[in-house]
Scaffold this motif. Structure first.
Motif, PDB file in Angstrom:
ATOM      1  N   GLY A 186       5.663  10.780 -11.244  1.00 42.39           N
ATOM      2  CA  GLY A 186       6.174   9.433 -11.512  1.00 42.39           C
ATOM      3  C   GLY A 186       5.252   8.350 -11.000  1.00 42.39           C
ATOM      4  N   CYS A 187       4.347   8.706 -10.094  1.00 39.47           N
ATOM      5  CA  CYS A 187       3.431   7.725  -9.492  1.00 39.47           C
ATOM      6  C   CYS A 187       2.156   7.508 -10.310  1.00 39.47           C
ATOM      7  CB  CYS A 187       3.006   8.191  -8.095  1.00 39.47           C
ATOM      8  SG  CYS A 187       4.345   8.394  -6.906  1.00 39.47           S
ATOM      9  N   THR A 188       1.896   8.372 -11.293  1.00 41.10           N
ATOM     10  CA  THR A 188       0.583   8.387 -11.944  1.00 41.10           C
ATOM     11  C   THR A 188       0.124   7.005 -12.414  1.00 41.10           C
ATOM     12  OG1 THR A 188       0.984  10.631 -12.649  1.00 41.10           O
ATOM     13  CG2 THR A 188      -0.758   9.445 -13.816  1.00 41.10           C
ATOM     14  N   ASN A 189       1.011   6.280 -13.067  1.00 36.42           N
ATOM     15  CA  ASN A 189       0.637   4.950 -13.573  1.00 36.42           C
ATOM     16  C   ASN A 189       1.309   3.844 -12.759  1.00 36.42           C
ATOM     17  OD1 ASN A 189      -0.934   5.991 -15.742  1.00 36.42           O
ATOM     18  ND2 ASN A 189       0.956   6.458 -16.850  1.00 36.42           N
ATOM     19  N   CYS A 190       1.381   4.052 -11.459  1.00 36.00           N
ATOM     20  CA  CYS A 190       2.083   3.136 -10.546  1.00 36.00           C
ATOM     21  C   CYS A 190       1.702   1.670 -10.794  1.00 36.00           C
ATOM     22  CB  CYS A 190       1.757   3.530  -9.112  1.00 36.00           C
ATOM     23  SG  CYS A 190       2.366   2.392  -7.881  1.00 36.00           S
ATOM     24  N   TYR A 191       2.704   0.877 -11.096  1.00 30.72           N
ATOM     25  CA  TYR A 191       2.494  -0.546 -11.360  1.00 30.72           C
ATOM     26  C   TYR A 191       1.968  -1.260 -10.109  1.00 30.72           C
ATOM     27  CZ  TYR A 191       3.719  -5.433 -12.201  1.00 30.72           C
ATOM     28  OH  TYR A 191       3.682  -6.791 -12.308  1.00 30.72           O
ATOM     29  N   ALA A 192       2.511  -0.886  -8.945  1.00 27.28           N
ATOM     30  CA  ALA A 192       2.110  -1.542  -7.697  1.00 27.28           C
ATOM     31  C   ALA A 192       0.620  -1.323  -7.421  1.00 27.28           C
ATOM     32  CB  ALA A 192       2.955  -1.021  -6.539  1.00 27.28           C
ATOM     33  N   MET A 193       0.142  -0.126  -7.772  1.00 27.18           N
ATOM     34  CA  MET A 193      -1.263   0.221  -7.538  1.00 27.18           C
ATOM     35  C   MET A 193      -2.183  -0.690  -8.379  1.00 27.18           C
ATOM     36  SD  MET A 193      -2.473   4.174  -7.453  1.00 27.18           S
ATOM     37  CE  MET A 193      -2.134   4.568  -9.172  1.00 27.18           C
ATOM     38  N   GLY A 247       0.825  -1.205   0.000  1.00 26.74           N
ATOM     39  CA  GLY A 247       0.000   0.000   0.000  1.00 26.74           C
ATOM     40  C   GLY A 247       0.859   1.255   0.000  1.00 26.74           C
ATOM     41  N   CYS A 248       0.298   2.332  -0.571  1.00 25.10           N
ATOM     42  CA  CYS A 248       1.069   3.564  -0.696  1.00 25.10           C
ATOM     43  C   CYS A 248       0.116   4.724  -0.968  1.00 25.10           C
ATOM     44  CB  CYS A 248       2.079   3.413  -1.845  1.00 25.10           C
ATOM     45  SG  CYS A 248       3.442   4.601  -1.800  1.00 25.10           S
ATOM     46  N   THR A 249       0.660   5.911  -1.188  1.00 21.13           N
ATOM     47  CA  THR A 249      -0.124   7.035  -1.691  1.00 21.13           C
ATOM     48  C   THR A 249       0.669   7.700  -2.803  1.00 21.13           C
ATOM     49  OG1 THR A 249       0.776   8.321   0.154  1.00 21.13           O
ATOM     50  CG2 THR A 249      -1.506   7.649   0.349  1.00 21.13           C
ATOM     51  N   ILE A 250      -0.064   8.256  -3.756  1.00 26.29           N
ATOM     52  CA  ILE A 250       0.590   8.918  -4.885  1.00 26.29           C
ATOM     53  C   ILE A 250       1.288  10.186  -4.404  1.00 26.29           C
ATOM     54  CG2 ILE A 250      -0.014  10.315  -6.908  1.00 26.29           C
ATOM     55  CD1 ILE A 250      -1.738   8.038  -7.838  1.00 26.29           C
ATOM     56  N   LEU A 251       2.512  10.395  -4.888  1.00 22.97           N
ATOM     57  CA  LEU A 251       3.298  11.527  -4.406  1.00 22.97           C
ATOM     58  C   LEU A 251       3.565  12.549  -5.513  1.00 22.97           C
ATOM     59  CD1 LEU A 251       4.745  12.332  -1.735  1.00 22.97           C
ATOM     60  CD2 LEU A 251       6.791  11.220  -2.637  1.00 22.97           C
ATOM     61  N   THR A 269      13.040   4.300  -2.800  1.00 25.33           N
ATOM     62  CA  THR A 269      11.985   5.122  -2.205  1.00 25.33           C
ATOM     63  C   THR A 269      11.804   6.414  -2.999  1.00 25.33           C
ATOM     64  OG1 THR A 269      11.251   6.215  -0.156  1.00 25.33           O
ATOM     65  CG2 THR A 269      13.611   6.286  -0.612  1.00 25.33           C
ATOM     66  N   LYS A 270      10.608   6.969  -2.923  1.00 22.15           N
ATOM     67  CA  LYS A 270      10.389   8.324  -3.436  1.00 22.15           C
ATOM     68  C   LYS A 270      10.425   9.303  -2.266  1.00 22.15           C
ATOM     69  CE  LYS A 270       8.070   7.927  -7.877  1.00 22.15           C
ATOM     70  NZ  LYS A 270       8.140   6.491  -8.156  1.00 22.15           N
ATOM     71  N   ARG A 271      10.790   8.801  -1.094  1.00 17.70           N
ATOM     72  CA  ARG A 271      10.787   9.634   0.119  1.00 17.70           C
ATOM     73  C   ARG A 271      12.159   9.584   0.808  1.00 17.70           C
ATOM     74  NH1 ARG A 271       5.901   7.133  -1.163  1.00 17.70           N
ATOM     75  NH2 ARG A 271       4.041   8.434  -0.794  1.00 17.70           N
ATOM     76  N   PRO A 272      13.217   9.982   0.079  1.00 20.96           N
ATOM     77  CA  PRO A 272      14.552   9.886   0.676  1.00 20.96           C
ATOM     78  C   PRO A 272      14.738  10.845   1.849  1.00 20.96           C
ATOM     79  CG  PRO A 272      14.655  11.056  -1.402  1.00 20.96           C
ATOM     80  CD  PRO A 272      13.254  10.525  -1.283  1.00 20.96           C
ATOM     81  N   LYS A 314      -7.040   3.285  -7.666  1.00 22.94           N
ATOM     82  CA  LYS A 314      -6.195   4.266  -6.973  1.00 22.94           C
ATOM     83  C   LYS A 314      -5.956   3.786  -5.545  1.00 22.94           C
ATOM     84  CE  LYS A 314      -5.893   7.901  -9.837  1.00 22.94           C
ATOM     85  NZ  LYS A 314      -7.023   8.690 -10.246  1.00 22.94           N
ATOM     86  N   TRP A 315      -4.795   4.078  -5.009  1.00 24.00           N
ATOM     87  CA  TRP A 315      -4.527   3.765  -3.600  1.00 24.00           C
ATOM     88  C   TRP A 315      -5.571   4.455  -2.718  1.00 24.00           C
ATOM     89  CZ3 TRP A 315      -1.317  -0.029  -3.297  1.00 24.00           C
ATOM     90  CH2 TRP A 315      -0.107  -0.079  -3.983  1.00 24.00           C
ATOM     91  N   THR A 316      -5.979   3.772  -1.665  1.00 20.57           N
ATOM     92  CA  THR A 316      -6.865   4.405  -0.680  1.00 20.57           C
ATOM     93  C   THR A 316      -6.062   5.131   0.394  1.00 20.57           C
ATOM     94  OG1 THR A 316      -6.833   2.393   0.660  1.00 20.57           O
ATOM     95  CG2 THR A 316      -8.646   2.622  -0.911  1.00 20.57           C
ATOM     96  N   MET A 333       5.779  -3.397  -3.706  1.00 20.98           N
ATOM     97  CA  MET A 333       4.350  -3.085  -3.639  1.00 20.98           C
ATOM     98  C   MET A 333       4.047  -1.930  -2.678  1.00 20.98           C
ATOM     99  SD  MET A 333       2.964  -5.039  -5.828  1.00 20.98           S
ATOM    100  CE  MET A 333       1.235  -4.858  -5.411  1.00 20.98           C
ATOM    101  N   SER A 334       5.066  -1.156  -2.359  1.00 25.82           N
ATOM    102  CA  SER A 334       4.861  -0.049  -1.420  1.00 25.82           C
ATOM    103  C   SER A 334       6.107   0.829  -1.439  1.00 25.82           C
ATOM    104  CB  SER A 334       4.619  -0.610  -0.014  1.00 25.82           C
ATOM    105  OG  SER A 334       4.432   0.440   0.900  1.00 25.82           O
ATOM    106  N   ASP A 335       6.239   1.671  -0.432  1.00 23.55           N
ATOM    107  CA  ASP A 335       7.447   2.485  -0.254  1.00 23.55           C
ATOM    108  C   ASP A 335       7.814   2.332   1.225  1.00 23.55           C
ATOM    109  OD1 ASP A 335       9.310   4.532   0.215  1.00 23.55           O
ATOM    110  OD2 ASP A 335       8.400   5.839  -1.284  1.00 23.55           O
ATOM    111  N   LEU A 336       8.938   1.681   1.493  1.00 27.41           N
ATOM    112  CA  LEU A 336       9.312   1.365   2.881  1.00 27.41           C
ATOM    113  C   LEU A 336       9.390   2.625   3.745  1.00 27.41           C
ATOM    114  CD1 LEU A 336      10.155  -0.997   4.796  1.00 27.41           C
ATOM    115  CD2 LEU A 336      12.527  -0.467   4.198  1.00 27.41           C
TER     116      LEU A 336
HETATM  117  S1  SF4 Z   1       4.619   2.634  -4.806  1.00 29.43           S
HETATM  118 FE1  SF4 Z   1       6.099   4.114  -5.594  1.00 29.43          FE
HETATM  119  S2  SF4 Z   1       5.268   4.741  -7.593  1.00 29.43           S
HETATM  120 FE2  SF4 Z   1       3.624   3.736  -6.457  1.00 29.43          FE
HETATM  121  S3  SF4 Z   1       2.531   5.431  -5.454  1.00 29.43           S
HETATM  122 FE3  SF4 Z   1       4.053   4.637  -3.993  1.00 29.43          FE
HETATM  123  S4  SF4 Z   1       5.846   5.920  -4.302  1.00 29.43           S
HETATM  124 FE4  SF4 Z   1       4.520   6.220  -6.073  1.00 29.43          FE
END
Ligand code: SF4
Length: 254
Positions: free
Chosen positions: A25-32, A18-22, A119-122, A58-60, A87-90
């Protein structure tokens, strides 16, 4: 926790889902998209992580910790490159530092594996790892994703994180990053977006990154052109493939 077709790793391990769009680059997130499929298949870990809006999943915002999966790498006797949390962002703000500490413990106990954390959250990565009880592990590579020049500051955050290997994933590359500074970055992966809504990647942007890598001494890995048919588009750049990998013995703590 499975074998994977991702070109630069051997297996994925998902202690969090699970995650949230940031950012863009997240728009077409494969994990989502994948989480929605796994939920439809009845997998408990993925329940409630996505919802349908406007025909898309979309992620909830729900984040599921999966302590049961923590021990999985300990069951793999053969050394593997392991992509942590595909499948997420640690380092999502809702993943408690105590849980990240448990992930660190597993990686420390299994030095036969090489762990790749992206991560997208360094900024949060830097904040959590600076708490003092996260050792720098020689088998852990830390990376951030950069899709265009609006998020170049992520590279500066990553540069300040002590790590055996620091890497950047320029995927999906959706704009020029000609101003990127790759000093003390050991590895760069470049790839175009794939799938039905994939965005264009200009070959010039790829050449720019290769030039920056050569100047900085950064290993360069060209993953794919992407597009609607990524197999057909292939992964050759200027008539060859680029599969360079970083060398920990040369760059450790550099
Ligand atoms: S998993 Fe990665 S690409 Fe997908 S929404 Fe989270 S940060 Fe963005």
């Amino acid at each position: 926790m499975a074998e994977t077709s991702i070109e630069w790793t051997d297996a994925t391990w998902n202690p969090v889902a699970g995650c949230t769009i940031l950012t863009a680059g997240c728009t077409n997130c494969y994990a989502m998209r994948m989480a929605a499929r796994l939920e439809a298949m009845g997998q408990e870990k993925y329940q409630g992580l996505t919802r349908k809006t406007g025909g898309r999943s979309k992620w909830t915002g729900k984040i599921t910790l999966d302590p049961k999966s923590l021990s999985v790498p300990e069951t793999w006797s053969k050394p593997r490159k392991v992509f942590v949390n595909s499948m997420s962002d640690l380092f999502h703000s809702d993943v408690p530092a105590d849980f990240i500490r448990e992930v660190w413990g597993v990686m420390q106990r299994t030095p036969r594996h090489t762990y790749q954390i992206l991560t997208k959250r360094p900024d949060r990565m830097m904040e959590v790892l600076s708490r003092g009880d996260f050792p720098v592990l020689p088998n852990v590579w830390l990376g951030t994703s950069v899709e265009d020049d609006r998020v170049l500051s992520r590279i500066d955050d990553l540069r300040n994180v002590p790590a055996a290997i620091r890497f950047i994933s320029f995927e999906p590359l959706i704009g020029s990053v000609a101003g990127a500074n790759l000093d003390r970055v050991h590895w760069a992966i470049v790839g175009g977006e794939s799938g039905p809504n994939s965005r264009y990647m200009d070959p010039l942007w790829v050449d720019e990154i290769e030039t920056i890598c050569r100047r900085a001494g950064t290993a360069f890995f060209f993953k794919q052109w992407g597009g609607r048919n990524k197999k057909a588009a292939g992964r050759e750049l200027n008539g060859r493939t680029y599969d360079e990998m970083p060398t920990a013995s040369v760059h450790t703590f550099g």
